[in-house]
Scaffold this motif. Sequence first.
Motif, PDB file in Angstrom:
ATOM      1  N   ASN A   1       0.849  -1.194   0.000  1.00 38.11           N
ATOM      2  CA  ASN A   1       0.000   0.000   0.000  1.00 38.11           C
ATOM      3  C   ASN A   1       0.881   1.240   0.000  1.00 38.11           C
ATOM      4  OD1 ASN A   1      -3.204  -0.414   1.657  1.00 38.11           O
ATOM      5  ND2 ASN A   1      -2.247  -1.704   0.120  1.00 38.11           N
ATOM      6  N   PHE A   2       0.279   2.381  -0.370  1.00 39.90           N
ATOM      7  CA  PHE A   2       1.061   3.606  -0.552  1.00 39.90           C
ATOM      8  C   PHE A   2       0.345   4.795   0.084  1.00 39.90           C
ATOM      9  CE2 PHE A   2       1.579   0.684  -4.084  1.00 39.90           C
ATOM     10  CZ  PHE A   2       2.937   0.419  -3.999  1.00 39.90           C
ATOM     11  N   ILE A   3       1.110   5.655   0.722  1.00 44.30           N
ATOM     12  CA  ILE A   3       0.563   6.808   1.443  1.00 44.30           C
ATOM     13  C   ILE A   3       1.425   8.028   1.158  1.00 44.30           C
ATOM     14  CG2 ILE A   3      -0.129   7.726   3.698  1.00 44.30           C
ATOM     15  CD1 ILE A   3      -0.262   4.923   4.769  1.00 44.30           C
TER      16      ILE A   3
ATOM     17  N   SER B   1       3.734  -7.026  -5.971  1.00 42.71           N
ATOM     18  CA  SER B   1       5.051  -7.578  -6.264  1.00 42.71           C
ATOM     19  C   SER B   1       6.082  -6.790  -5.483  1.00 42.71           C
ATOM     20  CB  SER B   1       5.347  -7.494  -7.763  1.00 42.71           C
ATOM     21  OG  SER B   1       5.613  -6.160  -8.142  1.00 42.71           O
ATOM     22  N   GLY B   2       7.337  -7.202  -5.586  1.00 43.48           N
ATOM     23  CA  GLY B   2       8.404  -6.498  -4.913  1.00 43.48           C
ATOM     24  C   GLY B   2       8.802  -5.203  -5.585  1.00 43.48           C
ATOM     25  N   ARG B   3       8.262  -4.944  -6.780  1.00 44.88           N
ATOM     26  CA  ARG B   3       8.611  -3.723  -7.517  1.00 44.88           C
ATOM     27  C   ARG B   3       7.637  -2.614  -7.146  1.00 44.88           C
ATOM     28  NH1 ARG B   3       8.935  -7.769 -11.267  1.00 44.88           N
ATOM     29  NH2 ARG B   3       6.942  -7.172 -12.190  1.00 44.88           N
ATOM     30  N   LEU B   4       8.161  -1.555  -6.568  1.00 44.51           N
ATOM     31  CA  LEU B   4       7.335  -0.428  -6.161  1.00 44.51           C
ATOM     32  C   LEU B   4       7.291   0.611  -7.283  1.00 44.51           C
ATOM     33  CD1 LEU B   4       8.636   0.044  -2.513  1.00 44.51           C
ATOM     34  CD2 LEU B   4       6.720  -1.343  -3.311  1.00 44.51           C
ATOM     35  N   PRO B   5       6.267   1.476  -7.299  1.00 43.40           N
ATOM     36  CA  PRO B   5       6.240   2.562  -8.289  1.00 43.40           C
ATOM     37  C   PRO B   5       7.507   3.402  -8.193  1.00 43.40           C
ATOM     38  CG  PRO B   5       4.148   2.413  -7.121  1.00 43.40           C
ATOM     39  CD  PRO B   5       5.091   1.497  -6.413  1.00 43.40           C
ATOM     40  N   SER B   6       7.990   3.871  -9.324  1.00 38.43           N
ATOM     41  CA  SER B   6       9.208   4.682  -9.321  1.00 38.43           C
ATOM     42  C   SER B   6       8.989   6.024  -8.647  1.00 38.43           C
ATOM     43  CB  SER B   6       9.703   4.899 -10.755  1.00 38.43           C
ATOM     44  OG  SER B   6       8.699   5.543 -11.531  1.00 38.43           O
ATOM     45  N   ASN B   7       7.734   6.506  -8.644  1.00 34.11           N
ATOM     46  CA  ASN B   7       7.406   7.789  -8.023  1.00 34.11           C
ATOM     47  C   ASN B   7       6.128   7.591  -7.211  1.00 34.11           C
ATOM     48  OD1 ASN B   7       6.586  10.414  -7.370  1.00 34.11           O
ATOM     49  ND2 ASN B   7       7.449  11.265  -9.249  1.00 34.11           N
ATOM     50  N   ILE B   8       6.281   7.252  -5.940  1.00 35.24           N
ATOM     51  CA  ILE B   8       5.108   6.970  -5.103  1.00 35.24           C
ATOM     52  C   ILE B   8       4.238   8.210  -4.951  1.00 35.24           C
ATOM     53  CG2 ILE B   8       4.380   6.347  -2.769  1.00 35.24           C
ATOM     54  CD1 ILE B   8       6.760   4.473  -2.613  1.00 35.24           C
ATOM     55  N   ALA B   9       4.856   9.375  -4.838  1.00 33.86           N
ATOM     56  CA  ALA B   9       4.067  10.609  -4.689  1.00 33.86           C
ATOM     57  C   ALA B   9       3.130  10.808  -5.873  1.00 33.86           C
ATOM     58  CB  ALA B   9       5.003  11.806  -4.527  1.00 33.86           C
ATOM     59  N   ALA B  10       3.642  10.631  -7.091  1.00 27.95           N
ATOM     60  CA  ALA B  10       2.799  10.777  -8.279  1.00 27.95           C
ATOM     61  C   ALA B  10       1.748   9.678  -8.343  1.00 27.95           C
ATOM     62  CB  ALA B  10       3.672  10.757  -9.534  1.00 27.95           C
ATOM     63  N   PHE B  11       2.110   8.477  -7.898  1.00 21.68           N
ATOM     64  CA  PHE B  11       1.189   7.332  -7.916  1.00 21.68           C
ATOM     65  C   PHE B  11      -0.022   7.598  -7.026  1.00 21.68           C
ATOM     66  CE2 PHE B  11      -0.122   3.099  -6.397  1.00 21.68           C
ATOM     67  CZ  PHE B  11      -0.243   2.411  -7.589  1.00 21.68           C
ATOM     68  N   VAL B  12       0.195   8.170  -5.844  1.00 17.78           N
ATOM     69  CA  VAL B  12      -0.906   8.405  -4.905  1.00 17.78           C
ATOM     70  C   VAL B  12      -1.598   9.735  -5.178  1.00 17.78           C
ATOM     71  CG1 VAL B  12      -1.526   8.582  -2.460  1.00 17.78           C
ATOM     72  CG2 VAL B  12       0.274   7.014  -3.176  1.00 17.78           C
ATOM     73  N   ARG B  13      -0.884  10.675  -5.801  1.00 15.61           N
ATOM     74  CA  ARG B  13      -1.529  11.959  -6.091  1.00 15.61           C
ATOM     75  C   ARG B  13      -2.759  11.778  -6.980  1.00 15.61           C
ATOM     76  NH1 ARG B  13      -0.282  17.475  -6.196  1.00 15.61           N
ATOM     77  NH2 ARG B  13       1.836  17.181  -5.450  1.00 15.61           N
ATOM     78  N   LYS B  14      -2.736  10.804  -7.886  1.00 10.35           N
ATOM     79  CA  LYS B  14      -3.881  10.609  -8.788  1.00 10.35           C
ATOM     80  C   LYS B  14      -5.162  10.293  -8.032  1.00 10.35           C
ATOM     81  CE  LYS B  14      -1.140   9.160 -12.787  1.00 10.35           C
ATOM     82  NZ  LYS B  14      -0.826   8.028 -13.724  1.00 10.35           N
ATOM     83  N   PRO B  15      -5.203   9.254  -7.163  1.00  8.45           N
ATOM     84  CA  PRO B  15      -6.448   9.033  -6.422  1.00  8.45           C
ATOM     85  C   PRO B  15      -6.786  10.175  -5.464  1.00  8.45           C
ATOM     86  CG  PRO B  15      -4.734   7.537  -5.661  1.00  8.45           C
ATOM     87  CD  PRO B  15      -4.234   8.170  -6.917  1.00  8.45           C
ATOM     88  N   MET B  16      -5.767  10.843  -4.910  1.00  8.41           N
ATOM     89  CA  MET B  16      -6.050  11.964  -4.021  1.00  8.41           C
ATOM     90  C   MET B  16      -6.764  13.089  -4.752  1.00  8.41           C
ATOM     91  SD  MET B  16      -3.445  14.207  -1.616  1.00  8.41           S
ATOM     92  CE  MET B  16      -2.767  15.191  -2.958  1.00  8.41           C
ATOM     93  N   LEU B  17      -6.324  13.381  -5.986  1.00  7.82           N
ATOM     94  CA  LEU B  17      -6.952  14.468  -6.748  1.00  7.82           C
ATOM     95  C   LEU B  17      -8.309  14.068  -7.304  1.00  7.82           C
ATOM     96  CD1 LEU B  17      -3.944  16.134  -8.615  1.00  7.82           C
ATOM     97  CD2 LEU B  17      -4.970  16.710  -6.408  1.00  7.82           C
ATOM     98  N   ARG B  18      -8.568  12.759  -7.452  1.00  6.18           N
ATOM     99  CA  ARG B  18      -9.923  12.348  -7.822  1.00  6.18           C
ATOM    100  C   ARG B  18     -10.915  12.705  -6.727  1.00  6.18           C
ATOM    101  NH1 ARG B  18      -7.565   7.606 -10.258  1.00  6.18           N
ATOM    102  NH2 ARG B  18      -7.900   6.414  -8.338  1.00  6.18           N
ATOM    103  N   VAL B  19     -10.466  12.623  -5.486  1.00  7.21           N
ATOM    104  CA  VAL B  19     -11.333  12.967  -4.355  1.00  7.21           C
ATOM    105  C   VAL B  19     -11.279  14.460  -4.066  1.00  7.21           C
ATOM    106  CG1 VAL B  19     -11.788  12.545  -1.905  1.00  7.21           C
ATOM    107  CG2 VAL B  19     -11.032  10.666  -3.372  1.00  7.21           C
TER     108      VAL B  19
END
Length: 427
Positions: free
Chosen positions: A257-259, A307-325
């Motif tokens: 999970n990502f925060i 998987s063991g591979r995390l997003p290269s940019n977690i901030a950008a990855f989570v910003r998308k669902p945050m901005l949807r809300v």
Amino acid sequence: MPAQDYPSSYYVATAKGVPALGPLNGDETADVCVIGAGFTGLSAALHLAERGYSVTVIEAERVGWGASGRNGGQLGSGHRKDQRTLEEKLGLEWAHRLWSLAADGLATVKDLIARYEIDCDLKPGVLHAAWKHGEAAWFQDEVDHMAREYGYHMLRFVPREEMREMVDTERYHAGMLDMGGAHLHPLNFCLGLARGALAKGVRIYEHTPALDISRADPARVRTPNGTVMARHVILACNAYLGSLAPDIAGRIMPVNNFIVATEPLGEARARSLIRDDVGVQDTKFVIDYYRLSADGRMLFGGGENYSGRLPSNIAAFVRKPMLRVFPQLADVRIDYAWSGTLAITMSRIPDFGRLAPNILYAQGFSGQGLNIATLAGKLMAEAIAGQAERFDWMADVRVPNFPGGTLLRYPGLIAGVLWYTLKDRLP
């Protein structure tokens, strides 16, 4: 604080009273050896020490290093599955048993915070948000059902108009406010448990992975530079079980999970987003969960992978669902972004059991770890003290292996997640 070896996060940056503990070097004996220094292991150690047992805790990394120190901080009042689903799966009697356990878990967290004076920003209230129109009626029925069948009167239905006032977004169709739930700083709660355990005489060793366990009486736990001989062993590893116990590894799936934590928003802007400063989580299969920090940041969790591979940019990855809300946060800086690995089960019911008569484990809390993992430690302490009835309630609930075990569980899960993610996007 000595932050070395902790992954960077808002929680690490605001941690209080981190103990600096060395590794185990040499051999020692204890009544109980606990493997893992997260919610489960520290709760078990503390409850055992309160009963007079000698306890050694070994941790492969640092206290609270895993999901216990990185999660969303939401303290729910039940299990991952709602009570009506548990009634359908297990029957009314077992659903009532599980509810009573979850209620005790919630009370146990709050009691530990009060008794050990743990400074972890505990605040009341969790707001469940209906992502789809049809879920509004389900929320209303759930409020009525929980009051009628379980005598739980801390839930309140929130119609769409009021929901819009409580959370500044157009996304939700209704809400269900649970004032029995709460939210908190999870790493500081975990560190507080560790300080309480140390004060009770528990020995905690960091950077001390368990290499193997002899299934004997007493059991022998081998580490890189020493051993622990103990009458009882508790496995509190959850997603970090690895190859330590292959016979139960296939019952859980590690999930990332990502925060993110934004910059401080200021009191007025923060409260304009979440009026009553409650934790919020929606009803999607891959949920969004968020809350305000003590210093007025938005802590937003969204998205996951397998998987063991995390997003290269977690901030950008989570910003998308945050901005949807909250599209109004487009101008806000993200100061921290991090990941954490939790463990889920096929049924989303946690897996409790025994590897041997003197080796107990609990795992697979499926996103409800603050409550149920803390409870798990308490129940295992009870079982070791000869009061195993409540532990056996959980152990008697069958938790199946993922199809294909540890080798093939990922493809099956990904296929299922893709299907449910598509359903989240449909009306």
